[in-house]
Design an enzyme around this catalytic site. Sequence first.
Site, PDB file in Angstrom:
ATOM      1  N   TYR A  52      10.740 -15.003  31.243  1.00 60.83           N
ATOM      2  CA  TYR A  52      11.623 -16.271  30.677  1.00 60.83           C
ATOM      3  C   TYR A  52      12.728 -16.464  32.072  1.00 60.83           C
ATOM      4  O   TYR A  52      12.969 -17.577  32.556  1.00 60.83           O
ATOM      5  CB  TYR A  52      12.611 -15.949  29.700  1.00 60.83           C
ATOM      6  CG  TYR A  52      13.361 -17.160  29.078  1.00 60.83           C
ATOM      7  CD1 TYR A  52      12.738 -18.110  28.322  1.00 60.83           C
ATOM      8  CD2 TYR A  52      14.853 -16.898  29.421  1.00 60.83           C
ATOM      9  CE1 TYR A  52      13.763 -19.173  28.105  1.00 60.83           C
ATOM     10  CE2 TYR A  52      15.696 -17.760  28.674  1.00 60.83           C
ATOM     11  CZ  TYR A  52      15.182 -18.967  28.324  1.00 60.83           C
ATOM     12  OH  TYR A  52      15.954 -19.816  27.562  1.00 60.83           O
ATOM     13  N   LYS A  80      13.548 -19.823  34.509  1.00 65.54           N
ATOM     14  CA  LYS A  80      14.480 -20.504  34.445  1.00 65.54           C
ATOM     15  C   LYS A  80      15.356 -20.365  35.693  1.00 65.54           C
ATOM     16  O   LYS A  80      15.985 -21.506  36.178  1.00 65.54           O
ATOM     17  CB  LYS A  80      15.537 -19.833  33.365  1.00 65.54           C
ATOM     18  CG  LYS A  80      15.037 -20.223  31.939  1.00 65.54           C
ATOM     19  CD  LYS A  80      14.879 -21.653  31.795  1.00 65.54           C
ATOM     20  CE  LYS A  80      14.445 -21.998  30.399  1.00 65.54           C
ATOM     21  NZ  LYS A  80      14.398 -23.506  30.111  1.00 65.54           N
TER      22      LYS A  80
END
Length: 245
Positions: A150, A154
């Site tokens: 994740y 990002k």
Amino acid sequence: MSGVAVVTGAGSGIGEAVTRALLDDGWQVALAGRRVDRLDAVAGGRAGTLTVATDVADPESVAALFAAVRKRWGRVDLLVNNAGTFGPGGTVDEITVEDWTDTVAVNLTGSFLCARAAFAAMRAQDPQGGRIINNGSISAHVPRPGSAAYTATKHAVTGLTRSLSLDGREFGIACGQIDIGNAATDMTAGVAAGAKQADGSVQPEATFDAAHVGQAVRYMAALPLEANVQFLTIAATTMPWLARG
């Protein structure tokens, strides 16, 4: 400013809050997501809405989304690149290649595909231009423990934002990013109960109403194209991200 907006991941959480805020501000909104029933529930039969079942990781699905928007309204003035997934948890050696690839496909490739389609539409339309707002995250700045997939996506979204912002100047296309920390949604429900901290402890964290994210995006979207919020961070006031370690 108002016009035609596309919001991905619009069926719940932050996407729902953003959609409602834009509709309240007079935008015509295409709601994109995997579940049409959830999209229809958010749209609520309001005038100026279009719901399109979309898998942002699928190039053909994204192309069909933007074709439907152009067929309905003839242009695209705003893309809110919101669809995303937390992906797998665990240290990097515990993450399977398949889970890594799936997270990249949604969070990064999905953002690229939607930005690519929106950019092309904004470049070709008359009058030319538009705005892209990417949903980053506090994890675009600092990671949570066990969040390599994740966090990597990002951080990459930030690079995409910067490149879009630079490349869009010639065509009147602005691009900014909103980095959100602990908005109260189904995806973050576990955080309020207890989240692993950098020291290994598990502590409950404060959250805030996702409607405030909608209002923040509403502000970013309402600016004239000669002005841009490049990066905006909105988080629960006492969220411990400033000292994650």
